[in-house]
Every structure is written in structure tokens, then in C-alpha cells.
Write a protein that holds these residues in place. Structure first.
Motif, PDB file in Angstrom:
ATOM      1  N   ASP A 423      37.514  61.012  28.555  1.00  0.00           N
ATOM      2  CA  ASP A 423      36.232  60.351  28.267  1.00  0.00           C
ATOM      3  C   ASP A 423      36.466  58.933  27.747  1.00  0.00           C
ATOM      4  OD1 ASP A 423      34.913  62.678  28.976  1.00  0.00           O
ATOM      5  OD2 ASP A 423      34.705  63.381  26.902  1.00  0.00           O
ATOM      6  N   LEU A 424      37.434  58.789  26.847  1.00  0.00           N
ATOM      7  CA  LEU A 424      37.725  57.489  26.257  1.00  0.00           C
ATOM      8  C   LEU A 424      38.250  56.523  27.320  1.00  0.00           C
ATOM      9  CD1 LEU A 424      37.918  55.894  23.565  1.00  0.00           C
ATOM     10  CD2 LEU A 424      40.285  56.691  23.403  1.00  0.00           C
ATOM     11  N   SER A 425      39.144  57.004  28.176  1.00  0.00           N
ATOM     12  CA  SER A 425      39.701  56.158  29.225  1.00  0.00           C
ATOM     13  C   SER A 425      38.611  55.720  30.201  1.00  0.00           C
ATOM     14  CB  SER A 425      40.810  56.909  29.975  1.00  0.00           C
ATOM     15  OG  SER A 425      41.396  56.099  30.972  1.00  0.00           O
ATOM     16  N   ARG A 426      37.658  56.602  30.475  1.00  0.00           N
ATOM     17  CA  ARG A 426      36.550  56.223  31.361  1.00  0.00           C
ATOM     18  C   ARG A 426      35.714  55.115  30.720  1.00  0.00           C
ATOM     19  NH1 ARG A 426      33.834  57.503  36.198  1.00  0.00           N
ATOM     20  NH2 ARG A 426      32.344  55.778  36.361  1.00  0.00           N
ATOM     21  N   ALA A 427      35.481  55.198  29.427  1.00  0.00           N
ATOM     22  CA  ALA A 427      34.736  54.141  28.736  1.00  0.00           C
ATOM     23  C   ALA A 427      35.512  52.825  28.780  1.00  0.00           C
ATOM     24  CB  ALA A 427      34.453  54.548  27.296  1.00  0.00           C
ATOM     25  N   ASP A 428      36.836  52.892  28.609  1.00  0.00           N
ATOM     26  CA  ASP A 428      37.664  51.686  28.713  1.00  0.00           C
ATOM     27  C   ASP A 428      37.584  51.099  30.121  1.00  0.00           C
ATOM     28  OD1 ASP A 428      38.473  52.025  26.086  1.00  0.00           O
ATOM     29  OD2 ASP A 428      40.390  52.960  26.613  1.00  0.00           O
ATOM     30  N   TYR A 429      37.623  51.967  31.118  1.00  0.00           N
ATOM     31  CA  TYR A 429      37.526  51.521  32.514  1.00  0.00           C
ATOM     32  C   TYR A 429      36.194  50.820  32.771  1.00  0.00           C
ATOM     33  CZ  TYR A 429      36.666  51.930  37.559  1.00  0.00           C
ATOM     34  OH  TYR A 429      36.340  51.676  38.875  1.00  0.00           O
ATOM     35  N   ASP A 430      35.117  51.408  32.298  1.00  0.00           N
ATOM     36  CA  ASP A 430      33.802  50.794  32.491  1.00  0.00           C
ATOM     37  C   ASP A 430      33.736  49.419  31.835  1.00  0.00           C
ATOM     38  OD1 ASP A 430      32.962  52.999  33.914  1.00  0.00           O
ATOM     39  OD2 ASP A 430      31.965  53.955  32.200  1.00  0.00           O
ATOM     40  N   ALA A 431      34.323  49.296  30.640  1.00  0.00           N
ATOM     41  CA  ALA A 431      34.339  48.002  29.941  1.00  0.00           C
ATOM     42  C   ALA A 431      35.211  46.999  30.697  1.00  0.00           C
ATOM     43  CB  ALA A 431      34.850  48.184  28.524  1.00  0.00           C
ATOM     44  N   PHE A 432      36.322  47.468  31.245  1.00  0.00           N
ATOM     45  CA  PHE A 432      37.237  46.615  32.014  1.00  0.00           C
ATOM     46  C   PHE A 432      36.543  46.062  33.254  1.00  0.00           C
ATOM     47  CE2 PHE A 432      40.603  46.342  35.303  1.00  0.00           C
ATOM     48  CZ  PHE A 432      41.495  45.481  34.687  1.00  0.00           C
ATOM     49  N   VAL A 433      35.858  46.940  33.990  1.00  0.00           N
ATOM     50  CA  VAL A 433      35.162  46.523  35.204  1.00  0.00           C
ATOM     51  C   VAL A 433      33.987  45.620  34.869  1.00  0.00           C
ATOM     52  CG1 VAL A 433      33.822  47.338  37.177  1.00  0.00           C
ATOM     53  CG2 VAL A 433      35.912  48.543  36.507  1.00  0.00           C
ATOM     54  N   ALA A 434      33.262  45.954  33.787  1.00  0.00           N
ATOM     55  CA  ALA A 434      32.086  45.168  33.411  1.00  0.00           C
ATOM     56  C   ALA A 434      32.454  43.747  33.010  1.00  0.00           C
ATOM     57  CB  ALA A 434      31.345  45.845  32.260  1.00  0.00           C
ATOM     58  N   ARG A 435      33.658  43.559  32.444  1.00  0.00           N
ATOM     59  CA  ARG A 435      34.067  42.232  32.038  1.00  0.00           C
ATOM     60  C   ARG A 435      34.314  41.326  33.240  1.00  0.00           C
ATOM     61  NH1 ARG A 435      39.062  40.764  27.980  1.00  0.00           N
ATOM     62  NH2 ARG A 435      40.275  41.257  29.825  1.00  0.00           N
ATOM     63  N   GLY A 436      34.532  41.900  34.376  1.00  0.00           N
ATOM     64  CA  GLY A 436      34.594  41.125  35.593  1.00  0.00           C
ATOM     65  C   GLY A 436      35.966  40.611  35.933  1.00  0.00           C
ATOM     66  N   ASP A 437      36.607  39.909  35.032  1.00  0.00           N
ATOM     67  CA  ASP A 437      37.925  39.346  35.313  1.00  0.00           C
ATOM     68  C   ASP A 437      39.032  40.295  34.882  1.00  0.00           C
ATOM     69  OD1 ASP A 437      38.431  37.125  32.439  1.00  0.00           O
ATOM     70  OD2 ASP A 437      37.671  39.156  32.575  1.00  0.00           O
ATOM     71  N   GLY A 438      38.673  41.525  34.446  1.00  0.00           N
ATOM     72  CA  GLY A 438      39.689  42.466  34.005  1.00  0.00           C
ATOM     73  C   GLY A 438      40.297  41.972  32.706  1.00  0.00           C
ATOM     74  N   ALA A 439      41.511  41.506  32.736  1.00  0.00           N
ATOM     75  CA  ALA A 439      42.212  41.063  31.521  1.00  0.00           C
ATOM     76  C   ALA A 439      42.560  39.592  31.670  1.00  0.00           C
ATOM     77  CB  ALA A 439      43.469  41.893  31.296  1.00  0.00           C
ATOM     78  N   ARG A 440      42.126  38.769  30.767  1.00  0.00           N
ATOM     79  CA  ARG A 440      42.395  37.336  30.826  1.00  0.00           C
ATOM     80  C   ARG A 440      43.749  37.060  30.171  1.00  0.00           C
ATOM     81  NH1 ARG A 440      36.848  37.632  30.116  1.00  0.00           N
ATOM     82  NH2 ARG A 440      36.765  37.578  27.857  1.00  0.00           N
ATOM     83  N   ALA A 441      44.599  36.342  30.874  1.00  0.00           N
ATOM     84  CA  ALA A 441      45.934  36.042  30.350  1.00  0.00           C
ATOM     85  C   ALA A 441      45.837  35.049  29.202  1.00  0.00           C
ATOM     86  CB  ALA A 441      46.817  35.473  31.453  1.00  0.00           C
TER      87      ALA A 441
END
Length: 441
Positions: A423-441
Motif C-alpha cells: 500500500d505504501l509503495s503504491r502511494a509512493d508510485y502515485d506521488a512519483f507519477v503525479a510529480r511528472g518529472d519523476g526524480a529531479r537530479a
């Protein structure tokens, strides 16, 4: 000498088995951890990592070993340490060729390997079973039954392993051909199909597919940007130096064999999901008659178990790292954890740490999302048995079995943890996708 059985039972009192079901979530910064990881990667490849991790909740989970290590560090632990894979999800098990050219099945990714509590690997495996099961819309009862069977298989396999001598455990490995008769019809059909694919994935076939003959008669890699591009001049100019440094780290038989080859071409190659952006190369070597040998060189950083899981490493492993870098850590733990390993394993330090291995050599994994329910459960149980065999190589194995006991309480606790973590990983995934750029360097 300390009695390991007494140690395991004592740990039940100081770290109750039911506490392993508790997931601590306060103070997390999952996207911040991904940003920090991206900071040291090849900048132009970070968007590709984002794209691959955004493909599905399971693809995201595959790239988040660091997040899980941080979460495990914050949660209750047994405190019983073993040599650990660090990223033991279901897609990091697979088939490969033994030195005797038979096909074996085992753990096949050791980038994050280090010493850590035994349950950390098992929790990562169980959570991956649940996430992969949910991603394919399986019945919740099937997913739960499979996850629980995974824990129970691990417990039984550990108990059976410690009844053997350390020498007997050392020689254990899973020979695929000899084990086909133990599988049900549908699972056997899956394994046979994968075996056929594995037997086609040889270094020679890869050379025919990925290279072409240059005007000078030497093999050159065919560029397929962004996943395959020629290495920068500062790399290609020093390839012979790098290969020589690697050769000095290998066993004497491989060192002599490598003296009969000359490096022909080197390319940067993108691999995996979580590894995208780390520096990975393939080098084709040729002997005097033109026969190819392809080696893969992969960057090695600190294990997430140490960096994010905050696990101090034993003196003997720290000494290995001081002398040979993080690549030496990967090689050392791979040799401990696998039943049989690639004889071409080696390492080098050149500003960054790297390890070497053969490219392809019958390496292939099962796509768990495509399996029917029964083969899915059998596959998860096989992974659990292989994980137990790996953990049984550690001196703390008997303490683990004493701590586990019958496995009922541990099964319930780790199942609960795995479901909560999915459940927690799914919430992290949703936040990752919602941010659009994934992870900014």
C-alpha cells in the motif's frame, strides 16, 4: 562459542516476532531519496530511469530498493544478521549458465548486497509478490496465499538447510533440468519455455546481434541510442588499461584465458530499471581467430543496506571494500550467496568503482506478471527456497531458524508487513507519477 540456537531464542524476547509486522512510516521522504540517487547518475539518462519506473507500480518498486532500506531501518528488526542480497524481489531471480554449462536458477542481482537482518530480504521478496500479484489483478486470496506460502517455504528451507553441514550447504544449487519432474504440468511448461530462451541467450549470439565487422576486420557495437552508444573517447582510450586492472582481480585460470583476448570495442549500455543512469558498459574482446567474448562492466556504489538502511558492515567486508572498492563487495557477496557463480566475476577502481561479469551467458528471468496463478505461487516459493539457501551460508543461519520457530507467527507478521508496504509503495508510485518529472537530479 556462542550457541546460535540460544541466541535466536533470546532475540524473541528482545525483538518479539510479531513486531516484525510493524511498519513505521513517520518522517519519510521517498522522492527526496530518489532525487539523491539521481544526483550521481548520468544526467541524460535520468529521464529514461523515470520513464521505466513510471511504467507500473511493480516497475517502480523494482527501482526503489533505497526507499525500502530506509523504511526497514525505521521498523523493528530481529537484529540477526546474514549476508543479504539487498534487492531480493521476484524479478531479481533467474536462470544462468553454470561453469559446467548446465542451467541453474538463483538470485542474480547483487548490486545492493551487504550484511543486514535476515528478514529484510524476505520482506522485500514478499512485498514484491504482493505488488506483482496486485498489478495483474489476481484474486486477493491468491495473492495472500502466495505471499504466505513464500514465507513458509523460506522458513522450511532454512530449517532444512541448517540440519546440513556448512560444506553440504555450500555445494547446494538448483539444477533446473533435474528439478523439472518435481513441478506441476503448467509450471513445467513455463520453465521449459524459459529454458529454451535461456539457451539462445549466449554471448556468441549477442555478438552477432549487437556488433558488426568494421573496415579493419574488428567487431564494433551497433549504436541504438539511448540504450547503446559508443563510450566517450576518454573511456575507449583506456580500455586495455581497464581490462588489465580487471584481469588482475580474477582467479588465475580466467586471468590466463583473458590474456588470449584483445579489446575491440566498448559501448555504454543502459540496463534494468533502478540501475538506469549508473555507468554500465559492454566490451567485446576477440582472440587471434576473431572469436568474440563480451564482458559487462557495471558501476558499483555503496549498498543501500549500508547507506539508507544504516547497517554497519563487518570488518572483513569493510576490508574488502577498502582494498578493491564497492565492485569487490558485489563480487564477494555474489560468490557467497549464489550456489554457483560466473567465473568471470572481477572488479576494478578507476575514479569510480566497477565490477565485471559475462554478458548474457544464458541469463534470463521469468516475467512473473504473465504467469497463471499456480505457476505464480510455485515461482514465488522457488525464489524463497533460493533465498533461504543463500542465507544459510551465513554463520547466523541457525539463530535465524531458532528465532523463526514453526513459522506461523513470522508468516502472519511478514504477510501483514508486506501488505502494508505494498500500500505504501503504491502511494509512493502515485506521488512519483503525479510529480511528472519523476526524480529531479
Amino acid at each position: 562459542m556462542t550457541d546460535p540456537l540460544a541466541t535466536g531464542r533470546e532475540r524473541r524476547r528482545t525483538a518479539p516476532r510479531r513486531s516484525l509486522g510493524d511498519l513505521v512510516t513517520g518522517g519519510r521522504d521517498p522522492l527526496g531519496i530518489l532525487d539523491a540517487q539521481n544526483a550521481g547518475r548520468v544526467p541524460e539518462l535520468v529521464p529514461l530511469r523515470t520513464q521505466r519506473m513510471s511504467a507500473s507500480p511493480f516497475a517502480f518498486y523494482r527501482g526503489t530498493a533505497a526507499l525500502m532500506a530506509a523504511d526497514l531501518a525505521a521498523s523493528p528488526s530481529s537484529g540477526i544478521l546474514v549476508a543479504s542480497c539487498g534487492d531480493a524481489h521476484v524479478a531479481n531471480f533467474g536462470f544462468y549458465a553454470s561453469p559446467q554449462r548446465t542451467l541453474v536458477f538463483d538470485l542474480n542481482d547483487f548490486d545492493e548486497a551487504a550484511w543486514a537482518p535476515w528478514e529484510w530480504d524476505l520482506k522485500r521478496l514478499v512485498a514484491s509478490v504482493i505488488i506483482a500479484g496486485r498489478a495483474t489483478n489476481r484474486d486477493p486470496d491468491v495473492v495472500r496465499t502466495t505471499a504466505l506460502a513464500t514465507v513458509r517455504t523460506y522458513a522450511r528451507s532454512m530449517a532444512a538447510g541448517v540440519r546440513l553441514s556448512p560444506l553440504e550447504r555450500y555445494y547446494q544449487h538448483f539444477d533446473v533440468s533435474r528439478s523439472l519432474g518435481d513441478l506441476d504440468r503448467r509450471s513445467r511448461a513455463v520453465v521449459k519455455a524459459v529454458m529454451r530462451e535461456a539457451q539462445r541467450r549466449t554471448g556468441e549470439r549477442a555478438a552477432r546481434k549487437l556488433t558488426e565487422v568494421g573496415e579493419d576486420g574488428r567487431l564494433r557495437f551497433i549504436e541504438t541510442p539511448p540504450t547503446m552508444t559508443h563510450a566517450a573517447p576518454e573511456i575507449t582510450e583506456r580500455v586495455e588499461e581497464y581490462v588489465d586492472a580487471y584481469r588482475r582481480s580474477t582467479n588465475v585460470d580466467i586471468a590466463v584465458l583473458l590474456q588470449q583476448y584483445t579489446a575491440s570495442d566498448t559501448a555504454r549500455r543502459v540496463v534494468g530499471v533502478g540501475s538506469v543512469g549508473t555507468r554500465c558498459y559492454v566490451t567485446v574482446l576477440q582472440d587471434a581467430a576473431g572469436h568474440p567474448l563480451i564482458l559487462q562492466t557495471k558501476e558499483a556504489g555503496r549498498s543501500v543496506l549500508e547507506e539508507y538502511g544504516r547497517q554497519p558492515q563487518p570488518d572483513h567486508l569493510s576490508a574488502v571494500i577498502r582494498e578493491g572498492g564497492q565492485g569487490a563487495r558485489v563480487v564477494a557477496l555474489q560468490r557467497i550467496l549464489q550456489g554457483v557463480s560466473d567465473p568471470f566475476l572481477g572488479h576494478m577502481i578507476t575514479g569510480r568503482d566497477f565490477y565485471f561479469r559475462q554478458f548474457r551467458d544464458m541469463k534470463v528471468s521469468i516475467e512473473v506478471e504473465t504467469l497463471e496463478d499456480l505457476p505464480f505461487r510455485r515461482y514465488a516459493q522457488t525464489c524463497a527456497a533460493m533465498l533461504a539457501r543463500a542465507h544459510c551460508q551465513s554463520p547466523g543461519a541457525a539463530a535465524v531458524t531458532a528465532y523463526i520457530g514453526s513459522g506461523r507467527i513470522i508468516g502472519e507478521a511478514i504477510l501483514a508487513w508486506g501488505e502494508a508496504y505494498a500500500d505504501l509503495s503504491r502511494a509512493d508510485y502515485d506521488a512519483f507519477v503525479a510529480r511528472g518529472d519523476g526524480a529531479r537530479a
